[in-house]
Design an enzyme around this catalytic site. Structure first.
Site, short mmCIF file in Angstrom:
data_model
loop_
_atom_site.label_atom_id
_atom_site.label_comp_id
_atom_site.label_asym_id
_atom_site.label_seq_id
_atom_site.Cartn_x
_atom_site.Cartn_y
_atom_site.Cartn_z
N GLU A 1 0.87 -1.18 0.00
CA GLU A 1 0.00 0.00 0.00
C GLU A 1 0.91 1.23 0.00
O GLU A 1 1.75 1.36 0.90
CB GLU A 1 -0.88 0.00 1.24
N GLU B 1 -8.18 10.60 2.68
CA GLU B 1 -8.31 9.58 3.73
C GLU B 1 -8.46 10.26 5.07
O GLU B 1 -7.85 11.31 5.32
CB GLU B 1 -7.07 8.68 3.74
#
Ligand SMILES: *[C@@H]1O[C@H](CO)[C@@H](O)[C@H](O)[C@H]1NC(C)=O
Ligand SMILES: *[C@@H]1O[C@H](CO)[C@@H](O)[C@H](O)[C@H]1NC(C)=O
Ligand SMILES: *[C@@H]1O[C@H](CO)[C@@H](O)[C@H](O)[C@H]1NC(C)=O
Ligand SMILES: *[C@@H]1O[C@H](CO)[C@@H](O)[C@H](O)[C@H]1NC(C)=O
Length: 227
Positions: free
Chosen positions: A118, A209
């Site tokens: 990620e 996010e």
């Protein structure tokens, strides 16, 4: 030998491009170091929207490369607009607004598989309060800015392959900004120079996010457009 084989594989694959699904060639070549020839042929219309917890996390996909987010409360979310699959040769240009409180990021964001990675190229944030400790690995500067490089490990956490243990790579811009150009390959080169491995591309987006860490709760709004 490796390079020759990759080149041969590329040449052999070329006739198949027209016949295969558009994503497949990029996905295969994406695993090779910067070998992928194409980028930006398709508009940034892939939208991803993930959330967990009880918070009020709203992400809305707009026209073309635009999306907006409004968030507050417990839990976490990540949403964004971009491409699937990703591409190390891609240059993201974006603008808009990002107004955040608490943990979270305005970030170029993506995943690879085999290995499952990620990765984040963070342009702005209110506070950095990662759930796992970050290890500072280095820094680099080029015409787009200066970045500190970190890695961390997530243990049994949500991923594109379900609950997994995996590595996270981070480039954090030292001068925050909202809007500009993100040349993904420069970060890829910096990460590779640290010996960090990558796999096959999954999605690659300009993301918002937010998340909760202890008593630090997130809230905010963003409205962003990828060219
Ligand atoms: C964002 O960029 C687009 C295309 O370059 C431009 O039309 C638009 O005015 C810009 N918006 C802002 C808020 O700068
Ligand atoms: C950002 O959000 C804060 C808190 O919600 C608000 O007070 C502030 O006016 C916002 N700033 C902008 C530029 O929208
Ligand atoms: C960047 O890395 C170099 C070499 O490791 C180090 O000397 C320098 O202090 C670092 N700069 C920052 C801003 O961390
Ligand atoms: C996002 O920005 C665009 C362009 O400035 C605007 O048209 C749109 O209404 C905004 N969306 C939201 C949800 O604020």
């Amino acid at each position: 030998m490796q390079i020759i084989l990759s080149f041969l594989a590329l040449v052999c694959l070329l006739p198949a491009i027209a016949l295969s699904a558009p994503g497949q060639l990029f996905e295969r070549i994406g695993a090779q170091p910067r070998a992928d020839p194409g980028s930006g042929e398709r508009a940034a219309t892939f939208f991803t929207n993930w959330r967990e917890g009880s918070g009020n996390f709203q992400c809305t996909s707009g026209q073309g490369g635009s999306y907006s987010a409004r968030w507050s409360g417990q839990g976490g979310f990540v949403c964004g607009k971009g491409y699937n699959p990703g591409n190390w040769n891609r240059v993201f240009r974006y603008n808009g607004t990002y107004n955040a409180t608490g943990p979270g990021y305005l970030t170029l964001y993506g995943w690879t598989r085999n290995p499952l990675i990620e990765y984040y190229i963070i342009d702005s944030y209110d506070i950095l309060a990662p759930g796992e400790p970050w290890t500072l690995r280095g820094n680099f500067t080029f015409e787009e800015g200066s970045y500190d490089l970190y890695t961390s490990t997530r243990v049994n956490k949500p991923s594109i392959e379900g609950t997994r243990t995996f590595q996270q790579y981070w480039s954090v811009r030292t001068e925050k900004r909202v809007g500009g150009q993100i040349t993904v390959g420069k970060h890829y080169d910096a990460w590779r120079a640290l010996g960090l491995p990558f796999g096959y591309h999954d999605y690659q987006v300009l993301a918002t996010e937010g998340f909760t860490n202890g008593n630090k709760v997130c809230s905010g709004t963003s409205n962003l457009t990828v060219d």
